[in-house]
Design an enzyme around this catalytic site. Structure first.
Site, short mmCIF file in Angstrom:
data_model
loop_
_atom_site.label_atom_id
_atom_site.label_comp_id
_atom_site.label_asym_id
_atom_site.label_seq_id
_atom_site.Cartn_x
_atom_site.Cartn_y
_atom_site.Cartn_z
CG ASN A 10 105.00 -8.27 -48.17
OD1 ASN A 10 106.18 -8.69 -49.30
ND2 ASN A 10 104.55 -7.84 -49.00
NE ARG A 87 102.25 -9.38 -52.08
CZ ARG A 87 102.43 -8.36 -51.83
NH1 ARG A 87 102.46 -7.00 -51.10
NH2 ARG A 87 102.47 -8.00 -53.92
CG HIS A 176 99.12 -4.90 -57.44
ND1 HIS A 176 98.93 -4.28 -58.15
CD2 HIS A 176 99.35 -4.99 -56.25
CE1 HIS A 176 99.42 -3.57 -58.11
NE2 HIS A 176 99.95 -3.84 -56.85
N GLY A 206 96.56 0.97 -55.01
CA GLY A 206 97.22 1.42 -53.77
C GLY A 206 98.45 2.68 -54.29
CG ASN A 207 101.44 3.41 -51.78
OD1 ASN A 207 101.42 4.14 -51.30
ND2 ASN A 207 101.68 3.02 -50.19
N GLY A 208 101.21 0.91 -55.96
CA GLY A 208 100.62 0.68 -56.73
C GLY A 208 99.51 0.69 -57.51
NE ARG A 237 105.47 1.71 -58.42
CZ ARG A 237 105.20 0.43 -57.84
NH1 ARG A 237 105.02 -0.64 -59.12
NH2 ARG A 237 104.60 0.48 -56.69
CG MET A 281 93.59 9.89 -54.71
SD MET A 281 93.96 10.69 -55.89
CE MET A 281 94.44 9.48 -57.12
NE ARG A 282 96.16 8.78 -46.98
CZ ARG A 282 96.37 8.15 -46.28
NH1 ARG A 282 95.44 7.37 -45.06
NH2 ARG A 282 97.63 8.03 -46.83
CD GLU A 331 90.10 -1.21 -49.21
OE1 GLU A 331 89.83 -1.45 -48.17
OE2 GLU A 331 90.71 -2.20 -50.19
CD GLU A 382 97.59 -7.69 -51.60
OE1 GLU A 382 97.30 -6.39 -50.73
OE2 GLU A 382 98.35 -7.93 -53.06
#
Ligand code: AMP
Length: 407
Positions: A10, A87, A176, A206-208, A237, A281-282, A331, A382
């Site tokens: 990737n 990817r 995604h 996730g980040n996106g 975003r 988010m944490r 998750e 992925e």
């Protein structure tokens, strides 16, 4: 049993992420990330089992990073590579599945570059470098957009003049796809259904972040659009905003397109809502527990908008067999799952608090209460999905009848 090996790559503009997967190994034999490429501080971090090391990439070149994989693969691959899987973020309307990379595929990826100017050119660089370093084996492209090519026109068209679609490709594509496909297949397995069957609402957070409505392995609608900015609130975003925001900012604040683009992609989302506290988010969950108003608002907006997206996508499905949470946030954050599902009581969805707590090892599991439709937490993979799709394509091609010559 022979264990075919796939190197998954990737490539970003300043990074190169890689993983070496065996067909029958549950975790990668080798994985790593080269970062800060394009600078003299280029560095490659890799791990194989318990071994972790750093290799400087002094000239910062993508080609040097790719070449530095060779000795690692020789060291950790028990046999020669079968294929390299790349990817690719945007395949436009050209690609509905994995493709062996040849000149036509490269030309089509270049054609889609205006739709993903940050990603496709970097990924073409990755393809070119990898084809030189790993010559003589198939290189296969896996597109984030391909899974969503099954969306019907009423889901993928914008209400804009027709020629913007027919001449300029302005439509919803979705992203995604690799993750949504993987977790929906795992959901069917977890629920004892035929692999790939079922009616699922999936949330990759996730980040996106994006959501998807999937029926029997086919994407019917998704929250991201022509670019990965549409839809949910994400780390930095904005997700959906009023399209007139652009002209408002230009006319009233004198902002140019670069500035607006940067604000919507890099300064908004959780970071913007929390008043600049964090896009992680944490950090926000911890600050919310301490009563931080910005963090509280950011988490609340994130979960409400996520629930609203899932509820909207439900109209694409004949029924709901389950809702799936995946990605770093999906998750790992019981709070996000709980607050989101609270907004979905209309669908009979409810969470079991004990099952919702994240157990050690974070296995795929059900977390619904009582008679609720299934609510599942499924770690995405992925790289595994890309490996499986590469090998399936090679098997498919190997089983094609050889064309008879006619004269
Ligand atoms: P990903 O892009 O899938 O690797 O997800 C990255 C994001 O997952 C990070 O930005 C964090 O916001 C989020 N994340 C990771 N671990 C946790 C956690 N324990 N609780 C909440 N969010 C988490």
């Amino acid at each position: 049993m022979s264990d075919r090996l796939v190197l998954v790559i990737n490539c970003g503009s300043s990074s190169l992420k890689f993983a070496l997967l065996g067909e029958h190994h549950s975790s990668p034999l080798l994985s790593g990330l080269a970062e800060r490429l394009g600078t003299p501080e280029g560095i490659l971090n890799w791990k194989a089992g318990d071994i972790r090391e750093q290799v400087p990439i002094a000239d910062g070149r993508h080609s040097s990073a790719m070449t530095s994989l060779l000795p690692l693969i020789e060291r950790f691959a028990p046999q020669p590579l079968t294929a390299v899987g790349h990817r690719i973020v945007h395949g436009g309307e050209h690609f509905t599945g994995a493709r062996i990379i040849d000149d036509d595929v490269i030309a089509a990826i270049s054609q889609s570059a205006p739709l993903a100017p940050l990603h496709n050119p970097a990924q073409l660089t990755g393809i070119n470098e990898a084809r030189q370093v790993f010559a003589d084996i198939p290189h296969i492209a896996i597109f984030d957009t391909a899974f969503h090519q099954t969306m019907p026109p009423h889901a993928y068209r914008y209400a804009l003049p027709e020629e913007l679609y027919s001449e300029h490709g302005v439509r919803r594509y979705g992203f995604h796809g690799t993750s949504h496909r993987y977790v929906s297949t795992q959901a069917s397995l977890l629920m004892g259904m035929e692999p790939g069957h079922g009616a699922w609402l999936t949330a990759h957070l996730g980040n996106g972040c994006s959501t998807c409505a999937i029926l029997d392995g086919r994407s019917l609608d998704t929250s991201m659009g022509m670019t990965p900015l549409e839809g949910l609130v994400m780390g930095t975003r904005s997700g959906d905003v009023d399209p007139n925001l652009h002209s408002h900012l230009a006319r009233n604040l004198g902002w140019d397109l670069e500035r607006i683009d940067h604000m919507l992609n890099r300064e908004s989302g959780l970071l913007g809502l929390s008043g600049g506290l964090s896009n992680d988010m944490r950090t926000l969950v911890a600050a919310r527990a301490d009563g931080h108003p910005g963090a509280t608002l950011a988490v609340d907006v994130f979960c409400y908008r996520l629930a609203r997206s899932l509820a909207g996508l439900a109209v694409a499905l004949p029924r709901i067999d389950g809702v799936v949470f995946t990605g770093g946030i999906g998750e790992n954050s019981p709070l996000v799952r709980e607050l989101t599902v609270r907004h979905l009581a209309l669908f009979g969805l409810a969470i079991d608090p004990a099952a919702n707590a994240t157990p050690p090892g974070n296995p795929a599991r059900q977390i619904q209460a009582g008679n609720s439709p299934a609510i599942l937490v499924i770690p995405t993979d992925e790289e595994r999905q890309i490996t499986d799709e590469c090998l399936a394509l090679l098997d498919f091609n190997a089983n094609q009848p050889v064309e008879q010559e006619t004269d």
